[in-house]
Design an enzyme around this catalytic site. Structure first.
Site, mmCIF file in Angstrom:
data_model
loop_
_atom_site.group_PDB
_atom_site.id
_atom_site.type_symbol
_atom_site.label_atom_id
_atom_site.label_comp_id
_atom_site.label_asym_id
_atom_site.label_seq_id
_atom_site.Cartn_x
_atom_site.Cartn_y
_atom_site.Cartn_z
ATOM 1 N N VAL A 183 0.810 -1.224 0.000
ATOM 2 C CA VAL A 183 0.000 0.000 0.000
ATOM 3 C C VAL A 183 0.841 1.271 0.000
ATOM 4 O O VAL A 183 0.317 2.365 -0.242
ATOM 5 C CB VAL A 183 -0.980 0.032 1.191
ATOM 6 C CG1 VAL A 183 -2.013 -1.073 1.065
ATOM 7 C CG2 VAL A 183 -0.246 -0.028 2.530
ATOM 8 N N SER A 210 -8.456 1.401 15.345
ATOM 9 C CA SER A 210 -8.087 0.655 16.542
ATOM 10 C C SER A 210 -8.579 1.439 17.748
ATOM 11 O O SER A 210 -8.842 2.648 17.645
ATOM 12 C CB SER A 210 -6.555 0.511 16.604
ATOM 13 O OG SER A 210 -6.116 0.154 17.902
ATOM 14 N N TYR A 233 2.095 3.823 16.343
ATOM 15 C CA TYR A 233 0.839 3.146 16.037
ATOM 16 C C TYR A 233 -0.358 3.999 16.442
ATOM 17 O O TYR A 233 -1.298 4.176 15.659
ATOM 18 C CB TYR A 233 0.806 1.805 16.772
ATOM 19 C CG TYR A 233 -0.439 0.987 16.526
ATOM 20 C CD1 TYR A 233 -0.595 0.261 15.346
ATOM 21 C CD2 TYR A 233 -1.448 0.911 17.474
ATOM 22 C CE1 TYR A 233 -1.727 -0.497 15.118
ATOM 23 C CE2 TYR A 233 -2.587 0.160 17.257
ATOM 24 C CZ TYR A 233 -2.726 -0.549 16.084
ATOM 25 O OH TYR A 233 -3.849 -1.292 15.860
ATOM 26 N N SER A 279 -0.762 6.909 14.125
ATOM 27 C CA SER A 279 -1.283 6.515 12.807
ATOM 28 C C SER A 279 -2.774 6.232 12.872
ATOM 29 O O SER A 279 -3.527 6.599 11.961
ATOM 30 C CB SER A 279 -0.525 5.291 12.279
ATOM 31 O OG SER A 279 -0.826 4.119 13.013
#
Length: 255
Positions: free
Chosen positions: A67, A148, A161, A164
């Site tokens: 990606v 998430s 993380y 993002s």
């Protein structure tokens, strides 16, 4: 009511579709009637998913891509169009949280930060942008970003993380404003899910128990429990939803 969940005649691209949550999403979208294009870097994994879907009498096409490679992303969309006549649904599931991006912020390298942001956030942006024309031409275009709980709350020692995934939730909201009413853009925010990526975590009894203690439903999710809400968001049952982020977290964010 069941007809609202029918995805026959629609084409879905699922990134990170070779295993775990992505595999479950690809299979459940196919079960709902969609032609599915699972995509990931691992050709063997996505071909296995496509074979399983086809063995069940559904349409699928495996297209390998990274990606972070805009040319490869464009090829995924082009091949989906050639095979099935367009793209109606995009599920941005590709993402990771590598060990070298864990720790105190001053101990995480710039390279690790960039790699996490590039896959988890920039990759979703590139895939969505590549599919823009097809989504707008569709009768009911839909984007679902797999965020998430780390996109809703802070998590210690997971700074790239979390950044993002917060960015992905923000992208969901901003895209929903620009693309309404033709295209709906939503997100799901999973809690901890039993996949290949969490095997080591679940094997650590102390860490596993600390997560379960924090989760009102008292367990990790199965991947299929994330796939169901994605199918819902892709379907006409969610026709008045855009800019939303569904927490599918066993109650994690309720505390």
């Amino acid at each position: 009511m069941s007809d609202q969940f029918d995805l026959h005649g629609r084409v879905a691209v699922v990134t990170g579709g070779g295993r775990g949550i992505g595999r479950a999403i690809a299979v459940e979208l196919a079960n709902a009637g969609a032609a599915v294009v699972p995509s990931a870097r691992s050709t063997d994994e996505i071909e296995a998913v496509a074979d399983a879907i086809e063995d069940d009498g559904r349409d699928a096409l495996a297209v390998s891509a990274d990606v972070t490679d805009s040319d490869a992303v464009g090829d995924v969309i082009e091949r989906a169009d050639e095979a099935f006549g367009g793209v109606d649904i995009v599920v941005n599931n590709a993402g990771f949280n590598p060990d070298d991006a864990l720790g105190r912020p001053e101990d995480v390298s710039e390279e690790s930060l960039d790699r996490v942001l590039d896959v988890n956030l920039n990759g979703a942006y590139e895939v969505t942008r590549a599919a823009a024309d097809h989504l707008h031409e569709s009768d009911g275009g839909s984007v679902i970003n797999v965020a998430s709980v780390g996109g809703l709350v802070g998590l210690p020692r997971q700074h790239p993380y979390v950044a993002s995934k917060h960015g992905l939730v923000g992208l969901t909201k901003s895209l929903s404003l620009d693309w309404a009413p033709e295209v709906r853009v939503n997100a799901v925010a999973p809690g901890y899910v039993s996949t290949e990526l969490t095997e080591d975590l679940e094997a650590n009894e102390r860490l596993r128990q600390s997560i379960i203690d924090r989760t009102p439903l008292d367990r990790f999710a199965d991947p299929e429990e994330i796939a169901g809400p994605v199918v819902f968001l892709a379907s006409d049952a969610a026709s008045y939803m855009t800019g939303a982020c569904l927490a599918v977290d066993g109650g994690w964010t309720s505390r």
